[in-house]
Write a protein that holds these residues in place. Sequence first.
Motif, PDB file in Angstrom:
ATOM      1  N   GLN A 157     -86.660  20.076  26.237  1.00  0.00           N
ATOM      2  CA  GLN A 157     -86.201  21.460  26.068  1.00  0.00           C
ATOM      3  C   GLN A 157     -87.035  22.442  26.883  1.00  0.00           C
ATOM      4  OE1 GLN A 157     -86.408  23.196  22.031  1.00  0.00           O
ATOM      5  NE2 GLN A 157     -84.279  23.801  22.322  1.00  0.00           N
ATOM      6  N   ASP A 158     -86.350  23.459  27.377  1.00  0.00           N
ATOM      7  CA  ASP A 158     -87.001  24.680  27.858  1.00  0.00           C
ATOM      8  C   ASP A 158     -86.200  25.755  27.159  1.00  0.00           C
ATOM      9  OD1 ASP A 158     -87.944  26.882  29.212  1.00  0.00           O
ATOM     10  OD2 ASP A 158     -88.276  25.753  31.058  1.00  0.00           O
ATOM     11  N   VAL A 159     -86.696  26.184  25.997  1.00  0.00           N
ATOM     12  CA  VAL A 159     -85.818  26.854  25.034  1.00  0.00           C
ATOM     13  C   VAL A 159     -85.157  28.119  25.597  1.00  0.00           C
ATOM     14  CG1 VAL A 159     -87.647  28.143  23.827  1.00  0.00           C
ATOM     15  CG2 VAL A 159     -85.573  27.512  22.618  1.00  0.00           C
ATOM     16  N   GLU A 160     -85.896  28.900  26.391  1.00  0.00           N
ATOM     17  CA  GLU A 160     -85.282  30.145  26.889  1.00  0.00           C
ATOM     18  C   GLU A 160     -84.112  29.830  27.827  1.00  0.00           C
ATOM     19  OE1 GLU A 160     -85.573  33.073  25.776  1.00  0.00           O
ATOM     20  OE2 GLU A 160     -87.219  32.580  24.422  1.00  0.00           O
ATOM     21  N   LYS A 161     -84.333  28.841  28.709  1.00  0.00           N
ATOM     22  CA  LYS A 161     -83.253  28.477  29.646  1.00  0.00           C
ATOM     23  C   LYS A 161     -82.034  27.942  28.878  1.00  0.00           C
ATOM     24  CE  LYS A 161     -86.006  27.221  33.654  1.00  0.00           C
ATOM     25  NZ  LYS A 161     -86.579  26.090  34.364  1.00  0.00           N
ATOM     26  N   SER A 193     -65.213  24.551  20.941  1.00  0.00           N
ATOM     27  CA  SER A 193     -66.329  24.123  21.788  1.00  0.00           C
ATOM     28  C   SER A 193     -67.621  23.995  20.963  1.00  0.00           C
ATOM     29  CB  SER A 193     -66.516  25.095  22.949  1.00  0.00           C
ATOM     30  OG  SER A 193     -66.706  26.405  22.454  1.00  0.00           O
ATOM     31  N   LEU A 194     -68.478  23.067  21.391  1.00  0.00           N
ATOM     32  CA  LEU A 194     -69.644  22.675  20.594  1.00  0.00           C
ATOM     33  C   LEU A 194     -70.860  22.524  21.500  1.00  0.00           C
ATOM     34  CD1 LEU A 194     -70.722  21.587  17.852  1.00  0.00           C
ATOM     35  CD2 LEU A 194     -69.769  19.371  18.454  1.00  0.00           C
ATOM     36  N   PHE A 195     -71.992  23.067  21.064  1.00  0.00           N
ATOM     37  CA  PHE A 195     -73.236  23.029  21.844  1.00  0.00           C
ATOM     38  C   PHE A 195     -74.316  22.448  20.940  1.00  0.00           C
ATOM     39  CE2 PHE A 195     -75.320  25.182  25.586  1.00  0.00           C
ATOM     40  CZ  PHE A 195     -76.624  24.786  25.325  1.00  0.00           C
ATOM     41  N   PHE A 196     -74.998  21.417  21.392  1.00  0.00           N
ATOM     42  CA  PHE A 196     -76.098  20.832  20.610  1.00  0.00           C
ATOM     43  C   PHE A 196     -77.438  21.218  21.225  1.00  0.00           C
ATOM     44  CE2 PHE A 196     -72.759  17.866  19.362  1.00  0.00           C
ATOM     45  CZ  PHE A 196     -73.061  17.595  18.046  1.00  0.00           C
ATOM     46  N   PHE A 197     -78.299  21.876  20.452  1.00  0.00           N
ATOM     47  CA  PHE A 197     -79.698  22.016  20.855  1.00  0.00           C
ATOM     48  C   PHE A 197     -80.431  20.750  20.396  1.00  0.00           C
ATOM     49  CE2 PHE A 197     -78.537  26.327  21.471  1.00  0.00           C
ATOM     50  CZ  PHE A 197     -79.503  26.877  22.307  1.00  0.00           C
ATOM     51  N   PRO A 198     -81.509  20.375  21.096  1.00  0.00           N
ATOM     52  CA  PRO A 198     -82.191  19.132  20.733  1.00  0.00           C
ATOM     53  C   PRO A 198     -82.980  19.298  19.441  1.00  0.00           C
ATOM     54  CG  PRO A 198     -83.360  20.244  22.517  1.00  0.00           C
ATOM     55  CD  PRO A 198     -82.139  21.056  22.234  1.00  0.00           C
ATOM     56  N   ASP A 199     -82.802  18.398  18.492  1.00  0.00           N
ATOM     57  CA  ASP A 199     -83.555  18.513  17.236  1.00  0.00           C
ATOM     58  C   ASP A 199     -83.737  17.160  16.561  1.00  0.00           C
ATOM     59  OD1 ASP A 199     -84.977  20.400  15.751  1.00  0.00           O
ATOM     60  OD2 ASP A 199     -83.420  20.537  14.235  1.00  0.00           O
ATOM     61  N   GLU A 228     -85.802  18.538  30.684  1.00  0.00           N
ATOM     62  CA  GLU A 228     -86.540  19.802  30.600  1.00  0.00           C
ATOM     63  C   GLU A 228     -87.841  19.567  29.845  1.00  0.00           C
ATOM     64  OE1 GLU A 228     -83.597  23.458  31.040  1.00  0.00           O
ATOM     65  OE2 GLU A 228     -83.535  22.607  29.049  1.00  0.00           O
ATOM     66  N   ARG A 229     -88.916  20.152  30.362  1.00  0.00           N
ATOM     67  CA  ARG A 229     -90.217  19.966  29.724  1.00  0.00           C
ATOM     68  C   ARG A 229     -90.894  21.322  29.543  1.00  0.00           C
ATOM     69  NH1 ARG A 229     -88.142  16.041  28.700  1.00  0.00           N
ATOM     70  NH2 ARG A 229     -88.638  13.874  29.206  1.00  0.00           N
ATOM     71  N   GLY A 230     -90.197  22.238  28.925  1.00  0.00           N
ATOM     72  CA  GLY A 230     -90.772  23.569  28.719  1.00  0.00           C
ATOM     73  C   GLY A 230     -91.079  23.784  27.246  1.00  0.00           C
ATOM     74  N   GLN A 231     -91.107  25.048  26.848  1.00  0.00           N
ATOM     75  CA  GLN A 231     -91.382  25.356  25.443  1.00  0.00           C
ATOM     76  C   GLN A 231     -90.230  24.830  24.574  1.00  0.00           C
ATOM     77  OE1 GLN A 231     -91.769  29.529  24.515  1.00  0.00           O
ATOM     78  NE2 GLN A 231     -91.827  28.975  22.347  1.00  0.00           N
ATOM     79  N   ARG A 232     -90.582  24.270  23.405  1.00  0.00           N
ATOM     80  CA  ARG A 232     -89.509  23.725  22.566  1.00  0.00           C
ATOM     81  C   ARG A 232     -89.560  24.314  21.159  1.00  0.00           C
ATOM     82  NH1 ARG A 232     -91.850  17.569  21.647  1.00  0.00           N
ATOM     83  NH2 ARG A 232     -93.643  18.276  20.469  1.00  0.00           N
ATOM     84  N   GLU A 233     -88.422  24.311  20.548  1.00  0.00           N
ATOM     85  CA  GLU A 233     -88.251  24.858  19.187  1.00  0.00           C
ATOM     86  C   GLU A 233     -87.737  23.725  18.321  1.00  0.00           C
ATOM     87  OE1 GLU A 233     -88.145  27.614  17.225  1.00  0.00           O
ATOM     88  OE2 GLU A 233     -88.959  29.079  18.616  1.00  0.00           O
ATOM     89  N   LEU A 282     -83.479  25.342  12.380  1.00  0.00           N
ATOM     90  CA  LEU A 282     -83.483  26.578  11.585  1.00  0.00           C
ATOM     91  C   LEU A 282     -84.004  27.771  12.382  1.00  0.00           C
ATOM     92  CD1 LEU A 282     -84.991  25.153   8.291  1.00  0.00           C
ATOM     93  CD2 LEU A 282     -82.715  26.081   8.579  1.00  0.00           C
ATOM     94  N   GLY A 283     -85.007  27.527  13.256  1.00  0.00           N
ATOM     95  CA  GLY A 283     -85.649  28.617  13.986  1.00  0.00           C
ATOM     96  C   GLY A 283     -84.705  29.315  14.952  1.00  0.00           C
ATOM     97  N   LEU A 284     -83.715  28.607  15.452  1.00  0.00           N
ATOM     98  CA  LEU A 284     -82.802  29.204  16.427  1.00  0.00           C
ATOM     99  C   LEU A 284     -81.532  29.736  15.771  1.00  0.00           C
ATOM    100  CD1 LEU A 284     -82.991  26.634  19.378  1.00  0.00           C
ATOM    101  CD2 LEU A 284     -84.058  28.881  19.236  1.00  0.00           C
TER     102      LEU A 284
END
Length: 429
Positions: A359-363, A304-310, A23-28, A380-382
């Motif tokens: 990341q494409d943060v909204e998706k 269950s566990l979900f990792f956002f990219p950071d 994904e190459r969208g907006q990132r947080e 922290l932002g999410l």
Amino acid sequence: MNAIAPARPAAEIGCTDAPVLYERGQREVFCGLTGIVWLHRKIQDAFFLVVGSRTCAHLLQSAAGVMIFAEPRFATAIIEERDLAGLADANAELDRVVTRLIERRPDIRLLFLVGSCPSEVIKLDLHRAAQRLSETFAPKVRILSWSGSGIETTFTQGEDACLSALVPDMPAEAADAPPSLLVVGALAEVVEDQFLRLFAELGIDRVRFFPPRRSDDLPPVGPRTKLLLAQPFLAETARLLEKRGAARLPAPFPLGVEGTTGWIGAAAEAFGIDDARFDAVVAPRAERARAALARQREKLDGKSLFFFPDSQLEVPLARFAARELGMRLVEVGTPYLHRGHLAAELALLPAGTALSEGQDVEKQLDRARAARPDLTVCGLGLANPLEAEGLATKWSIELLFTPVHGFEQAADLAELFARPLVRRSRLKV
Ligand code: SF4
């Protein structure tokens, strides 16, 4: 030898060739300046001067809020908006700030000029500024530059940029030097000392850590240097060290019992340590760590566990959470997936794990909301918005600030995952 016993049947493990959602969208994601918060504690005679805006100063102050009680070893030189014609002034101003700093702080031996994203800073050539200032202040103070800009770096890539800037200054190993082990990546001192003891018991005595605690104690590097990465986000540093002759030892990362066993095992194999000695040194520690983990596993098994990219630690952490804590991986997102450095990790992940890079943060938020994981690891932002929606979160930054590597810290690492769930269940009570 020293093989890692798989915790599951071979058919169920392995993501070596698994598809990855790019994904190459907006990132947080935090920028690389964040690394200063742990690097300034690690290299104890270094100073980090961020050349940036008020935003950069705020980020550092809030990320490193606790440090106001210590003599700070970082600061921000605020560069106000100026046109190209004003660049000469900006360079003169930077020289003035650096001169004043070095006069006021005679303890500084290494000064990093750290670049950021405002266009006024990008116009400045910090590399040349560092060379110019080094000539003025040599030999007492060395001045190097690297970029922590949010345009070029995410979060942990700041450490990669900082260590890369140090590699050219590392001395060449002596022509007749015996093989040595170079552990690369900032680790808590307590963890370094534990690993040193463990390597010594195995019979591996020539062990150095990079970055060092003192800037004038840079380890030598050359063709007899065996390089063991302690962190998965050091792609450029490893490339530069390999260019200087060091040989990287493929290994998982020392997170959890299995990762630590595989990591130490890679060093033991490279230094010809026999299985009996390896088992005598490693097995009791692994056993103790497994016993300590068991209590946390009870709380996390099946969750269950979900990792956002950071942090780029996501893949090793996911491997640990799935295989040693019994957690179910919903998605493992990472800012950058280095297939070479993560090969041993990917081979151990449960087959079919959903991997994403960038990341494409909204998706991605939509996917997390649809899955409603028991725990989400994110920046922290999410975290606050997700908590407000009823999801339990863990700040990925904590995994960098807390000693989590090695056998003795395996249970602490598991506890970091368990704590948000325990807190929630207590609140419900
Ligand atoms: Fe923001 Fe860029 Fe400064 Fe980081 S370097 S705090 S992203 S302005």
